[in-house]
Scaffold this active site. Structure first.
Site, short mmCIF file in Angstrom:
data_model
loop_
_atom_site.label_atom_id
_atom_site.label_comp_id
_atom_site.label_asym_id
_atom_site.label_seq_id
_atom_site.Cartn_x
_atom_site.Cartn_y
_atom_site.Cartn_z
CE1 TYR A 84 -4.04 1.49 -0.50
CE2 TYR A 84 -3.54 2.75 1.46
CZ TYR A 84 -4.31 2.54 0.34
OH TYR A 84 -5.37 3.37 0.06
NE ARG A 137 -8.54 13.25 -3.07
CZ ARG A 137 -7.70 12.67 -2.22
NH1 ARG A 137 -6.47 13.13 -2.11
NH2 ARG A 137 -8.07 11.64 -1.48
CE LYS A 155 -8.39 2.89 1.75
NZ LYS A 155 -7.51 4.06 1.90
CD GLU A 227 -9.72 5.17 -0.81
OE1 GLU A 227 -8.67 5.74 -0.50
OE2 GLU A 227 -10.60 4.84 0.01
CG ASP A 228 -7.77 8.02 -3.73
OD1 ASP A 228 -7.89 8.64 -2.66
OD2 ASP A 228 -6.82 7.26 -3.96
CG ASP A 250 -10.42 5.27 4.05
OD1 ASP A 250 -10.72 5.13 5.25
OD2 ASP A 250 -9.26 5.20 3.63
CG ASP A 251 -10.03 9.49 -0.02
OD1 ASP A 251 -8.92 8.98 0.17
OD2 ASP A 251 -10.77 9.18 -0.97
CG ASN A 392 -0.08 8.80 1.94
OD1 ASN A 392 1.09 8.52 2.14
ND2 ASN A 392 -1.07 8.31 2.65
#
Length: 531
Positions: A84, A137, A155, A227-228, A250-251, A392
């Site tokens: 990850y 993103r 993930k 996610e993203d 999650d972000d 990150n």
């Protein structure tokens, strides 16, 4: 033939090889799983970079899933940065080269009207958890389009490795609506749609059909983790679907929970109550707003009003301090609760000198933004300043751990790795085990409290505000159990009857990396043939 051989390789017993018809198709040596783990680790250490280690491990995951998860679960601290973040970011950037075997579903905007039929092509009927991205993103790397599939795949690997959710029940999905990344669109290896990113009404219709199709295929209990996604879509899609689907982002929410846990643990070192702190966030995107909202909720639990809670939190975006009626504007709906009646300052060093916060939190992917001057100022204001450089991958972090320690004379405590992996596997384990259909903010608050409780006095003495990664599986189980207790108390869990022992029940559902015995199930030996 290949399917059977790849299941366990040299760990098949002689009897199993004969019954399965693979005797002679693999080398005669008999390797148990322990010996296979040793062999994998020898291969792992021969590489001189994490990207090659990543490729080696993904190849192992493709051919021997149980061995892959055995290796990861026994070497979590070593494997996490490889499978990850930060290595997965590089893997996404090079996904055209990495791509070997499709893991998950690719659904494009041209499948509009037929999304359910794409779901039906997936061979597994009992999927319990979906991680989906549109690639806009990816980490702090921006729009990677279809190359973003590496994130859902990675993930969900952690869903299994850290929480024990069965891998066949996990489904990674890439929604391909194009990309605005010209470099990718000119890449001859790019695997996605070569067009600009779709937006507007057609995009919304696509997402709506995707959500309906997922529930139609797998039921209302299926967990859908966003996610993203880009900031604008991330916030509005979460608000649109969180009350009607089993979903979270999650972000926004996972990041908020893990940071709140780190802050809570840090307060045991600073000896300063939460409500006596002042927080400055560099960045006002998904992560910062999510943290700020959950932090406000935690302050309200301490007895403050929402307005009083928001007053403790200051945001800094690309146009400077977020204040009311600032000349540059851009005070979005999400930022508005934190906008103050205050002078408009632009320079971060000046903002820190003026506000004198007890904690600064970076989530803007601005490497080096926490300068030597800022870090020294933080040390001058506070006996124990709290500094979280969260962006990150690591190359995007606002400062390094070495800089934080050096410029504050060793008086700052930064998380060794404030990774969302401390939170989302445990949340997902509770949700999928107990049929929790509405994932409220209180669930993430409970997860943060549970994680903070897992930090021991020994951890604090060593400068940790999170438990060591080596204990993350037990931490995930504790988080899942604590959420389960909370969910039944607040009528959020639909699994009935309520298990007498929640931890034992959740533990019983977890994936085992032990090999199965094939011969007795496939062939019943005659009694007179047994010896």
């Amino acid at each position: 033939m290949d399917t059977h051989v790849s299941l366990q390789g040299l760990a098949f017993t002689l009897r199993e090889r004969q019954v399965l018809g693979i005797h002679g198709l693999i080398a005669p040596a008999l390797y148990n799983q322990d010996k296979q783990v040793y062999r994998v680790m020898q291969s792992f250490h021969r590489w001189d970079n994490d990207f090659d280690r990543y490729l080696d491990l993904i190849a192992l995951q493709d051919r021997n899933e149980k061995l892959f998860y055995r290796v990861v679960t026994e070497n979590v601290e070593l494997m996490m940065p490889v499978i990850y973040t930060p290595t997965v970011g590089l893997a996404c950037q090079k996904f055209g080269l990495v791509y070997r075997k499709p893991r998950g579903l690719y659904i494009s905007i041209y499948d509009l009207g037929h999304v359910y039929s794409i779901f039906c092509n997936w061979p597994v009927d009992d999927v319990k958890a979906i991680v989906v991205t549109d690639g806009e993103r990816i980490l702090g790397l921006g729009d990677l389009g279809a190359y973003g599939m590496g994130i859902p795949v990675g993930k969900l690997s952690l869903y299994t490795a850290l929480a024990g959710i069965h891998p066949h029940q996990c489904l990674p999905i890439l929604l391909d609506v194009g990309t605005n990344n010209e470099t990718l669109r000119n890449d001859p290896l790019y695997i996605g749609l070569n067009q600009k990113r779709e937006r507007g009404k057609k995009y919304d219709q696509f997402i709506e059909e995707f959500m309906q199709a997922a529930v139609r295929r797998y039921g209302e209990n299926v967990l859908i983790q966003f996610e993203d996604f880009g900031n604008e879509n991330a916030f509005r899609l979460l608000e649109k679907y969180r009350q009607h689907y089993c979903t979270f982002n999650d972000d926004i929410q996972g990041t908020a929970s893990v940071v709140l846990a780190g802050i809570t643990a840090s307060l045991r070192l600073t000896q300063k109550p939460l409500e006596d702190n002042l927080f400055v966030f560099l960045g006002a995107g998904e992560a910062s707003i999510g943290i700020a909202n959950l932090l406000t909720k935690a302050l309200m639990k301490k007895g403050l009003s929402k307005e009083e809670g928001c007053s403790k939190i200051w945001l800094v975006d690309a146009k400077g301090l977020v204040v009311k009626d600032r000349p540059s504007g851009d005070i979005t709906h999400e930022k508005a609760p934190f906008a103050k009646e205050y002078q408009h300052l632009v320079n971060l060093e000046q903002i820190i000198k003026t506000l004198k916060p007890t904690a600064i939190i970076g989530a803007a992917a601005c490497p080096g933004a926490f300068t030597e001057e800022i870090l020294k100022d933080m040390a001058s204001f506070n006996k124990r300043p709290i500094i979280f450089a969260l962006s990150n991958p690591t190359s995007k972090a606002e400062c390094t751990a070495e800089q934080a320690y050096s410029f504050t004379q060793g008086r700052v405590y930064t998380p060794g790795q404030g990774n969302n992996a401390y939170i989302f596997p445990g949340v997902a384990l509770a949700v999928t085990s107990l049929s929790i259909r509405c994932i409220t903010e209180d669930i993430f608050l409970k997860a943060a409290e549970s994680l903070a409780e897992s930090v021991t006095e020994k951890d604090l003495e060593e400068g940790r505000v999170y438990p060591p990664l080596s204990s993350i599986q037990s931490v995930s189980l504790k988080i899942a159990t604590d959420i389960a207790t909370f969910a039944y108390k607040n009528r959020l869990a639909l699994h009935i009857p309520e298990p007498e022992n929640l931890e034992k029940f959740i533990r019983s559902l977890r994936y085992s990396t032990d090999y199965e015995s094939y011969a007795p199930d496939i062939y019943e030996w005659p009694e007179n043939a047994k010896q």
